[in-house]
Design a protein around this motif. Structure first.
Motif, short mmCIF file in Angstrom:
data_model
loop_
_atom_site.label_atom_id
_atom_site.label_comp_id
_atom_site.label_asym_id
_atom_site.label_seq_id
_atom_site.Cartn_x
_atom_site.Cartn_y
_atom_site.Cartn_z
N ASP B 95 -113.82 -11.05 -26.68
CA ASP B 95 -113.92 -12.18 -25.73
C ASP B 95 -113.31 -13.43 -26.34
OD1 ASP B 95 -115.19 -10.59 -23.96
OD2 ASP B 95 -117.20 -11.43 -24.26
N LEU B 96 -112.44 -14.07 -25.57
CA LEU B 96 -111.85 -15.34 -26.01
C LEU B 96 -112.46 -16.43 -25.12
CD1 LEU B 96 -108.36 -13.73 -26.06
CD2 LEU B 96 -109.33 -14.74 -28.10
N LEU B 97 -113.39 -17.20 -25.69
CA LEU B 97 -114.24 -18.05 -24.86
C LEU B 97 -113.83 -19.51 -24.73
CD1 LEU B 97 -117.79 -16.74 -25.87
CD2 LEU B 97 -116.34 -16.00 -23.98
N LYS B 98 -113.07 -20.01 -25.71
CA LYS B 98 -112.70 -21.43 -25.66
C LYS B 98 -111.18 -21.59 -25.57
CE LYS B 98 -116.63 -23.77 -26.10
NZ LYS B 98 -117.60 -22.96 -26.68
N ASP B 99 -110.76 -22.73 -25.05
CA ASP B 99 -109.33 -23.01 -24.95
C ASP B 99 -108.65 -22.80 -26.32
OD1 ASP B 99 -109.87 -23.79 -22.41
OD2 ASP B 99 -109.20 -25.87 -22.63
N ILE B 121 -109.80 -6.72 -23.79
CA ILE B 121 -109.61 -8.10 -24.22
C ILE B 121 -109.85 -8.99 -23.01
CG2 ILE B 121 -108.05 -9.71 -25.42
CD1 ILE B 121 -106.92 -6.19 -25.31
N ASN B 122 -110.75 -9.93 -23.16
CA ASN B 122 -111.10 -10.81 -22.03
C ASN B 122 -110.68 -12.25 -22.33
OD1 ASN B 122 -112.48 -8.67 -20.59
ND2 ASN B 122 -113.99 -8.81 -22.24
N HIS B 123 -109.66 -12.69 -21.62
CA HIS B 123 -109.21 -14.09 -21.75
C HIS B 123 -110.05 -14.92 -20.78
CE1 HIS B 123 -105.29 -13.47 -23.96
NE2 HIS B 123 -105.61 -12.22 -23.62
N LYS B 124 -111.00 -15.67 -21.32
CA LYS B 124 -111.91 -16.40 -20.44
C LYS B 124 -111.68 -17.90 -20.45
CE LYS B 124 -115.55 -12.96 -20.36
NZ LYS B 124 -116.92 -12.61 -20.71
N CYS B 125 -110.61 -18.33 -21.10
CA CYS B 125 -110.30 -19.75 -21.12
C CYS B 125 -108.79 -19.97 -21.18
CB CYS B 125 -110.97 -20.42 -22.32
SG CYS B 125 -112.11 -21.71 -21.80
N LYS B 126 -108.38 -21.22 -21.03
CA LYS B 126 -106.96 -21.56 -21.00
C LYS B 126 -106.33 -21.37 -22.39
CE LYS B 126 -107.82 -25.23 -17.68
NZ LYS B 126 -108.00 -26.67 -17.55
N LYS B 127 -105.02 -21.11 -22.35
CA LYS B 127 -104.20 -21.06 -23.57
C LYS B 127 -104.74 -20.11 -24.63
CE LYS B 127 -102.57 -25.79 -22.96
NZ LYS B 127 -102.60 -27.15 -23.46
N THR B 128 -105.41 -19.08 -24.20
CA THR B 128 -105.91 -18.09 -25.16
C THR B 128 -104.81 -17.06 -25.44
OG1 THR B 128 -106.93 -17.02 -23.26
CG2 THR B 128 -108.38 -18.30 -24.68
N ILE B 129 -104.84 -16.52 -26.65
CA ILE B 129 -103.75 -15.63 -27.08
C ILE B 129 -104.32 -14.33 -27.62
CG2 ILE B 129 -101.79 -15.38 -28.70
CD1 ILE B 129 -101.68 -18.49 -28.77
N SER B 130 -103.76 -13.20 -27.17
CA SER B 130 -104.14 -11.91 -27.77
C SER B 130 -102.90 -11.10 -28.10
CB SER B 130 -105.05 -11.13 -26.82
OG SER B 130 -104.36 -10.78 -25.64
N ASN B 151 -107.67 -8.55 -19.72
CA ASN B 151 -108.13 -9.23 -18.50
C ASN B 151 -107.91 -10.73 -18.64
OD1 ASN B 151 -109.50 -6.82 -17.25
ND2 ASN B 151 -110.63 -6.96 -19.19
N VAL B 152 -107.22 -11.31 -17.67
CA VAL B 152 -107.07 -12.77 -17.69
C VAL B 152 -107.73 -13.29 -16.42
CG1 VAL B 152 -105.49 -14.70 -17.87
CG2 VAL B 152 -104.87 -12.51 -18.90
N TYR B 153 -108.77 -14.07 -16.62
CA TYR B 153 -109.54 -14.53 -15.47
C TYR B 153 -108.90 -15.77 -14.83
CZ TYR B 153 -112.87 -11.14 -17.11
OH TYR B 153 -113.45 -9.96 -17.48
N LYS B 154 -109.32 -16.03 -13.63
CA LYS B 154 -108.82 -17.16 -12.85
C LYS B 154 -108.90 -18.46 -13.65
CE LYS B 154 -108.86 -17.65 -7.90
NZ LYS B 154 -109.64 -17.44 -6.69
N ASP B 155 -107.93 -19.29 -13.51
CA ASP B 155 -107.87 -20.62 -14.16
C ASP B 155 -107.53 -20.57 -15.66
OD1 ASP B 155 -108.56 -21.74 -11.72
OD2 ASP B 155 -110.70 -21.64 -12.18
N CYS B 156 -107.36 -19.38 -16.22
CA CYS B 156 -107.04 -19.31 -17.66
C CYS B 156 -105.54 -19.44 -17.84
CB CYS B 156 -107.55 -18.00 -18.26
SG CYS B 156 -109.32 -17.82 -18.09
N ILE B 157 -105.01 -20.56 -17.41
CA ILE B 157 -103.55 -20.74 -17.42
C ILE B 157 -103.01 -20.80 -18.84
CG2 ILE B 157 -103.42 -21.85 -15.15
CD1 ILE B 157 -103.24 -24.54 -16.79
#
Lengths: 268, 249
Positions: B95-99, B121-130, B151-157
């Motif tokens: 989980d990637l929780l913070k920008d 892999i769960n991208h839960k915030c903006k500008k996250t990198i995997s 998985n890249v969730y809504k708003d995680c631009i």
């Protein structure tokens, strides 16, 4: 210009007799014959797609080229059924037209393993570095290339220099240069070719087979014989002057004499 | 070396910079940690990452069932992992929780029998990198399966995701890779590559044409493949080389 009668006086290092080769069910070499004596330099020239690179691959033992007839004798021993690595350890060296890039395999590991395979024992690190440094210096190679992945990110010139570095370290008795001059600028060609000429001078019994389109490399490595290949066989043989003649006038006259009409082929 | 030894009954670490409690590992300081599964078993560990952490994981000759979570909350994680086991069934959740949180995950293994991996892999915030890299050698008739879900969730631009998996087959093995990317917006950068197959014939020819035997050629190619970009400590590197030398002597 014209056909020469060649009389061999030394021992024959490589003898190719009536060799026919197929690639993907297509005949590429047809009853090809060539004898290369100890210490001699032969050149194979010819238009694209006539079997020049095939010859180098077959001598080295590439399984993709199927020998349908004939013999390849190296110092009198039939090597047709010998593995690729065994042929190399016998003293045959192929400097490839397009040296392969292998990511992850370090140039150093590769060279050290190759030298150790040739010498039959693991070469010590200090000894290896010493040998490598001396040979790299002769070739004006960047010392860091030895630590990088094999040929990965090397320029065209660096790749060809790396082939000659291998040659200098493995000390073969028979060298095949498959279009070594392609992709080399004039300065790099000079360095590469003078290193090979020096190797030949230091090892006079070494024989060389040069496959080329251009005669520039022959200004540095003077050949004893020049052969023109078309339709999978030699159609003309001469001396150095034949290469100059071809450079000036092309192959058309020789092809016409042999009644050969080539398809337009850009790739061999 | 900050060493964590994981066995069936406990997670052992005698360093102050790690807190291990109820199968939850929390890192107090940024740095490099070495984790080894010392025996076969079923593991369920959660790693809390809020620093810059590198974990070098390894396991040898075990039968593993793993369901681990890496919770990255204002930090970055670099996992470098090598397995040479009897069997593995592993689920990894990241989980990637913070920008700006980042994970670099580089896994390599030599599969003998049956191994199944599922990496989520769960991208839960903006500008996250995997960046997910898997490099496998599948031997003989082994079974090796990868499912990778990004998985890249809504708003995680502005998130960046990269999956790269290659299985080199050394026999008649049953190998598959399922690379999935579930992206709920436009503004992301996504790449993936999946390759299954033997080493290229022309690479084998090139090395052998310089006098290197077939088995030494394979060794060179496998070492190069497994160890490329695997930044591991000397001890593990030596062990990996010993294992390769053992298989391809």
């Amino acid at each position: 210009m014209g056909f020469s009668v060649i009389i061999y006086v030394g021992d024959i290092m490589l003898s190719i007799k009536n060799l026919s080769v197929k690639v993907e069910e297509k005949n590429v070499l047809n009853n090809f014959n060539l004898d290369i004596e100890d210490g001699s330099i032969h050149v194979i020239m010819g238009p694209n797609g006539v079997g020049k690179s095939t010859l180098s691959r077959v001598i080295m033992g590439d399984n993709n080229y199927k020998v349908t007839n004939g013999e390849i004798l190296f110092n009198g021993e039939d090597i047709k059924n010998m593995s690729v690595d065994a042929r190399s350890r016998l003293g045959i060296f192929l400097a490839m037209q397009y040296p392969l890039e292998i990511d992850g395999v370090s140039n150093q590991d590769f060279l050290r393993t190759a030298i150790s395979s040739h010498e039959g024992k693991r070469v010590g690190l200090y000894d290896f570095i010493k040998r490598c440094e001396a040979a790299s210096e002769d070739l004006k190679m960047d010392k860091n290339l030895i630590h990088r992945s094999l040929n990965v990110g090397f320029s065209g010139g660096e790749k060809k220099k790396n082939e000659v570095l291998q040659l200098k370290l493995l000390k073969p008795s028979f060298i095949i240069l498959d279009e070594l001059d392609s992709g080399l600028d004039v300065d790099s060609l000079k360095i590469v070719a003078t290193n090979i000429a020096k190797y030949k001078k230091d090892n006079p019994n070494t024989s060389i087979l040069i496959i080329t389109h251009l005669s520039k490399i022959l200004d540095y490595i003077k050949p004893d014989y020049v052969h023109v290949v078309a339709n999978g066989k030699i159609i003309a043989t001469g001396d150095y002057s034949l290469s100059q003649e071809i450079e000036k006038n092309g192959y058309s006259e020789y092809l016409a004499k042999s009644n050969i009409i080539l398809e337009d082929k850009n790739n061999e | 070396m900050n060493k964590i030894l994981v066995s069936r009954n406990k997670i052992e670490c005698d360093i102050d910079s790690i807190i291990c409690k109820d199968n939850v590992v929390t890192f107090r300081n940024s740095g490099e940690y070495v984790l080894e599964y010392t025996e076969s078993g079923e593991y369920n560990i959660t790693f809390n990452i809020n620093k810059n952490i590198k974990i070098i994981e390894s396991s040898f000759d075990n039968d593993l069932i793993i369901n681990n979570n890496y919770i990255i909350d204002n930090g970055s994680l670099n996992v470098v992992k090598f397995y040479n086991n009897q069997s593995v069934n592993e689920i990894i959740n990241i989980d990637l929780l913070k920008d700006g949180d980042k994970v670099d995950y580089c896994f390599a293994n030599i599969c003998k029998y049956e191994e199944r991996y599922s990496i989520n892999i769960n991208h839960k915030c903006k500008k996250t990198i995997s960046n997910i890299t898997n490099k496998s050698i599948a031997l003989g008739n082994s079974i090796l399966k990868f499912i990778i879900n990004s998985n890249v969730y809504k708003d995680c631009i502005k998130s960046v995701l990269d999956q790269n998996t290659r299985i080199v087959t050394m026999g008649e093995c049953d190998a598959s890779i399922s690379p999935n990317m579930f992206i709920d917006l436009d503004d992301v950068e996504a790449r993936h590559g999946s390759v299954i197959g033997a080493f290229k014939e022309d690479q084998v020819f090139y090395l052998m044409s310089k006098g290197i035997s077939y088995s030494d050629t394979l060794k060179l190619l496998i070492k190069g493949y497994i160890l490329a970009n695997m930044s591991v400590h000397f001890e593990l590197r030596k062990k990996i080389i010993e294992i390769i030398d053992m298989y391809w002597r």
